[in-house]
Design a protein around this motif. Sequence first.
Motif, short mmCIF file in Angstrom:
data_model
loop_
_atom_site.label_atom_id
_atom_site.label_comp_id
_atom_site.label_asym_id
_atom_site.label_seq_id
_atom_site.Cartn_x
_atom_site.Cartn_y
_atom_site.Cartn_z
N ILE A 167 -1.03 -5.52 12.67
CA ILE A 167 -0.82 -4.99 11.33
C ILE A 167 0.64 -5.04 10.88
CG2 ILE A 167 -2.86 -3.50 11.40
CD1 ILE A 167 -0.93 -1.15 12.05
N ALA A 168 1.56 -5.19 11.83
CA ALA A 168 2.99 -5.17 11.51
C ALA A 168 3.77 -5.72 12.70
CB ALA A 168 3.44 -3.74 11.19
N ASN A 169 5.08 -5.81 12.51
CA ASN A 169 5.99 -6.16 13.60
C ASN A 169 7.02 -5.04 13.74
OD1 ASN A 169 4.81 -8.66 14.16
ND2 ASN A 169 6.06 -9.70 12.65
N VAL A 170 7.33 -4.70 14.97
CA VAL A 170 8.28 -3.63 15.28
C VAL A 170 9.64 -3.93 14.67
CG1 VAL A 170 9.56 -2.52 17.17
CG2 VAL A 170 7.10 -2.96 17.42
N GLY A 171 10.31 -2.88 14.27
CA GLY A 171 11.65 -3.04 13.72
C GLY A 171 12.51 -1.83 13.93
N LYS A 172 13.42 -1.63 13.00
CA LYS A 172 14.34 -0.49 13.03
C LYS A 172 14.64 -0.11 11.58
CE LYS A 172 18.67 1.03 15.00
NZ LYS A 172 19.90 0.66 15.68
N SER A 173 13.58 0.00 10.79
CA SER A 173 13.73 0.22 9.35
C SER A 173 13.77 1.70 8.97
CB SER A 173 12.59 -0.47 8.59
OG SER A 173 11.34 0.07 8.95
N GLY A 174 13.39 2.58 9.87
CA GLY A 174 13.37 4.01 9.56
C GLY A 174 14.65 4.69 9.99
N ALA A 175 14.62 5.99 10.02
CA ALA A 175 15.80 6.78 10.36
C ALA A 175 15.75 7.24 11.82
CB ALA A 175 15.88 7.98 9.43
N GLN A 206 8.34 -5.75 9.59
CA GLN A 206 7.53 -6.53 8.65
C GLN A 206 6.11 -5.98 8.65
OE1 GLN A 206 6.95 -10.55 10.02
NE2 GLN A 206 6.46 -11.30 7.97
N LEU A 207 5.52 -5.85 7.46
CA LEU A 207 4.14 -5.41 7.32
C LEU A 207 3.25 -6.62 7.13
CD1 LEU A 207 4.67 -2.39 4.89
CD2 LEU A 207 4.67 -2.40 7.39
N LEU A 208 2.16 -6.69 7.89
CA LEU A 208 1.26 -7.84 7.84
C LEU A 208 -0.07 -7.54 7.17
CD1 LEU A 208 1.99 -9.14 11.45
CD2 LEU A 208 3.04 -9.88 9.30
N LYS A 209 -0.32 -6.30 6.86
CA LYS A 209 -1.54 -5.90 6.16
C LYS A 209 -1.15 -5.17 4.88
CE LYS A 209 -4.40 -7.44 9.24
NZ LYS A 209 -5.22 -8.60 8.97
N HIS A 210 -2.07 -5.16 3.92
CA HIS A 210 -1.81 -4.57 2.63
C HIS A 210 -2.80 -3.46 2.33
CE1 HIS A 210 0.89 -7.91 1.88
NE2 HIS A 210 -0.08 -8.72 2.28
N TYR A 224 9.43 0.83 6.85
CA TYR A 224 8.18 0.16 6.48
C TYR A 224 7.05 0.81 7.26
CZ TYR A 224 10.91 -3.23 3.95
OH TYR A 224 11.76 -3.81 3.05
N LEU A 225 6.10 1.38 6.53
CA LEU A 225 5.07 2.24 7.10
C LEU A 225 3.68 1.74 6.74
CD1 LEU A 225 4.32 5.10 8.38
CD2 LEU A 225 4.48 5.98 6.04
N VAL A 226 2.79 1.75 7.73
CA VAL A 226 1.37 1.46 7.50
C VAL A 226 0.60 2.73 7.86
CG1 VAL A 226 -0.64 0.11 8.24
CG2 VAL A 226 1.60 -0.99 8.08
N ILE A 227 -0.31 3.12 6.98
CA ILE A 227 -1.20 4.26 7.27
C ILE A 227 -2.62 3.74 7.20
CG2 ILE A 227 -1.99 6.55 6.59
CD1 ILE A 227 0.75 7.02 5.31
N ILE A 228 -3.38 4.00 8.27
CA ILE A 228 -4.78 3.59 8.34
C ILE A 228 -5.66 4.82 8.33
CG2 ILE A 228 -6.54 2.38 9.70
CD1 ILE A 228 -4.30 0.63 10.85
N ASP A 229 -6.65 4.81 7.44
CA ASP A 229 -7.64 5.88 7.33
C ASP A 229 -8.83 5.51 8.21
OD1 ASP A 229 -9.57 7.74 6.56
OD2 ASP A 229 -9.15 7.54 4.42
N HIS A 230 -9.19 6.43 9.12
CA HIS A 230 -10.30 6.18 10.04
C HIS A 230 -11.52 7.03 9.71
CE1 HIS A 230 -7.55 3.87 12.53
NE2 HIS A 230 -6.70 4.86 12.41
N GLY A 231 -11.47 7.76 8.61
CA GLY A 231 -12.59 8.61 8.22
C GLY A 231 -12.49 10.00 8.82
N GLN A 232 -13.29 10.92 8.35
CA GLN A 232 -13.32 12.31 8.79
C GLN A 232 -11.93 12.96 8.76
OE1 GLN A 232 -14.82 10.07 11.29
NE2 GLN A 232 -16.70 10.16 10.12
N GLY A 233 -11.06 12.50 7.88
CA GLY A 233 -9.73 13.08 7.75
C GLY A 233 -8.71 12.57 8.75
N PHE A 234 -9.08 11.62 9.60
CA PHE A 234 -8.15 11.07 10.60
C PHE A 234 -7.40 9.87 10.05
CE2 PHE A 234 -10.87 13.39 13.52
CZ PHE A 234 -9.94 13.91 14.43
N MET A 235 -6.09 9.88 10.25
CA MET A 235 -5.24 8.76 9.87
C MET A 235 -4.24 8.49 10.99
SD MET A 235 -4.36 9.44 5.90
CE MET A 235 -5.67 9.56 4.68
N THR A 236 -3.90 7.22 11.15
CA THR A 236 -2.83 6.85 12.07
C THR A 236 -1.69 6.26 11.26
OG1 THR A 236 -3.98 4.75 12.53
CG2 THR A 236 -4.24 6.52 14.15
#
Length: 164
Positions: A128-136, A113-117, A94-106
């Motif tokens: 924005i989310a809760n820590v987990g172990k959903s990735g590899a 669990q994701l808390l933002k859409h 479960y991944l959240v990507i935030i765009d901060h402008g000027q080409g920067f993303m976190t």
Amino acid sequence: SQEIEYNAEQMKSLEKNQAQLKQLIQTLLNESQIHANRPFTVMRKRLNYPIDASHPQIVKSQNGIIFLSPVQAPVHAVSTGKVVFADWLNGYGYLVIIDHGQGFMTLYGNNQQLLKHKGEFVHQGDVIANVGKSGAFHQTGLYFEIRQKARVVSALSWFQKRAA
């Protein structure tokens, strides 16, 4: 022989996941319309950690870092921006990507669990989310990256130094 074959499969899967992420970020950059009031570059050495810890355990992983943390610990946006992706992505969970402008993303992956859409604006410090172990990543914690125009940026140099 079996171990070598297994490792080769793991490497192929990892490369495929990274290519998928890079393609996703490039698409998001092409769609980006964020015009920040202040450039993200002024945040260098000023970002707070995305988890609640003054001295977190950090492990380098793939193109980013993992903040080791217990399941369900809150994940905070490191800076103001717009959520441009909030969903499952192979290898990143479960991944959240935030765009901060000027080409920067976190990027914040491996969440429980994701808390933002997608489409929501967030401020620095928002949960924005809760820590987990959903990735590899084979460990519980938050996977974190900073990207500028789809290129990985060393995230550690962006966090403010904390007193010991």
